[in-house]
Write a protein that holds these residues in place. Structure first.
Motif, mmCIF file in Angstrom:
data_model
loop_
_atom_site.group_PDB
_atom_site.id
_atom_site.type_symbol
_atom_site.label_atom_id
_atom_site.label_comp_id
_atom_site.label_asym_id
_atom_site.label_seq_id
_atom_site.Cartn_x
_atom_site.Cartn_y
_atom_site.Cartn_z
ATOM 1 N N CYS A 3 0.843 -1.193 0.000
ATOM 2 C CA CYS A 3 0.000 0.000 0.000
ATOM 3 C C CYS A 3 0.887 1.256 0.000
ATOM 4 C CB CYS A 3 -0.898 -0.009 1.231
ATOM 5 S SG CYS A 3 -1.875 1.494 1.402
ATOM 6 N N CYS A 11 0.198 3.013 3.703
ATOM 7 C CA CYS A 11 0.584 2.415 4.983
ATOM 8 C C CYS A 11 1.590 1.271 4.853
ATOM 9 C CB CYS A 11 -0.668 1.930 5.725
ATOM 10 S SG CYS A 11 -1.418 0.487 4.953
ATOM 11 N N CYS A 23 -6.283 -2.835 0.338
ATOM 12 C CA CYS A 23 -5.512 -2.637 1.568
ATOM 13 C C CYS A 23 -6.434 -2.843 2.768
ATOM 14 C CB CYS A 23 -4.903 -1.239 1.626
ATOM 15 S SG CYS A 23 -4.019 -0.973 3.194
ATOM 16 N N GLU A 30 -5.819 -2.373 5.838
ATOM 17 C CA GLU A 30 -5.643 -1.306 6.836
ATOM 18 C C GLU A 30 -6.421 -0.045 6.439
ATOM 19 O OE1 GLU A 30 -3.960 -1.130 9.815
ATOM 20 O OE2 GLU A 30 -3.770 -3.322 9.606
ATOM 21 N N CYS A 31 -6.177 0.413 5.216
ATOM 22 C CA CYS A 31 -6.818 1.642 4.742
ATOM 23 C C CYS A 31 -8.235 1.388 4.230
ATOM 24 C CB CYS A 31 -6.003 2.268 3.617
ATOM 25 S SG CYS A 31 -4.300 2.661 4.049
HETATM 26 ZN ZN LIG Z 1 -2.950 0.971 3.356
#
Ligand SMILES: [Zn+2]
Length: 186
Positions: free
Chosen positions: A150, A153, A166, A168-169
């Motif tokens: 990503c 991140c 992603c 996380e995002c």
């Molecule tokens: Zn990310």
């Protein structure tokens, strides 16, 4: 004939009365010496003494499958640094800076390189041209991105549908993926 004798730089390998110095050898005061490490070849047909390297540079050829890291995205192409050739652990000799034209990235019509490849993507590609510069394609199913992080991140992106995601995002990205993205053993 090949005597299969390994020689070192400076070794006396022949005399000029019998042979001429050629690749990997040089003549001095009537004698011929090795200028590089390698295997001595005394060619009686051409009367030349050669020393050939047992590990010639691993130069890329058209049709080779390679691994590369995308280094830049431009309007009509991506650039990449080739880091390895499939099927060999030997280092690469020669040019490793390559370009991938927008028309050679995916099977469908693409006018936006950044929808297919991004800087830092690890890709599998095939060599389509070596002169005047190294050119690659990622068109086939088995070619394209095999690993990507990503951009925000640095989490390893996972395959989702035809693109990447992603976790996380919680964002999706489009890419030209190889059919084994995320499951590549190098
Ligand atoms: Zn990310």
């Amino acid at each position: 004939m090949t005597k299969n004798i390994e020689v070192f730089p400076g070794d006396e390998v022949a005399v000029e009365e019998e042979y001429l110095a050629s690749d990997g050898t040089f003549a001095e005061d009537g004698k011929i010496y090795a200028s590089q490490m390698g295997i001595l070849v005394l060619d009686d047909d051409e009367c030349v003494a050669r020393v050939i390297s047992p590990n010639p540079p691993n130069v890329l050829r058209i049709g080779d499958t390679v691994y590369a890291v995308v280094s830049d995205i431009r309007n009509t192409m991506a650039t990449a640094d080739v880091v390895a050739k499939d099927g060999t652990k030997r280092g690469l000799g020669g040019e490793t800076y390559a370009t991938i034209h927008v028309s050679k990235i995916s099977q469908g019509y693409t006018d936006d390189v950044s929808k297919e490849l991004r800087k830092g993507d690890f890709i599998r590609a095939r060599v389509t041209g070596i002169s005047p510069s190294l050119q690659l394609t990622t068109k086939d199913d088995h070619l394209g991105v095999i690993r990507s992080l990503c951009g925000t991140c640095k989490t390893k992106l996972v395959k989702k549908g035809k693109g990447l995601y992603c976790p996380e995002c919680e964002r999706s990205f489009s890419r030209k993926l190889a059919d084994d993205y995320g499951d590549v053993k190098l």
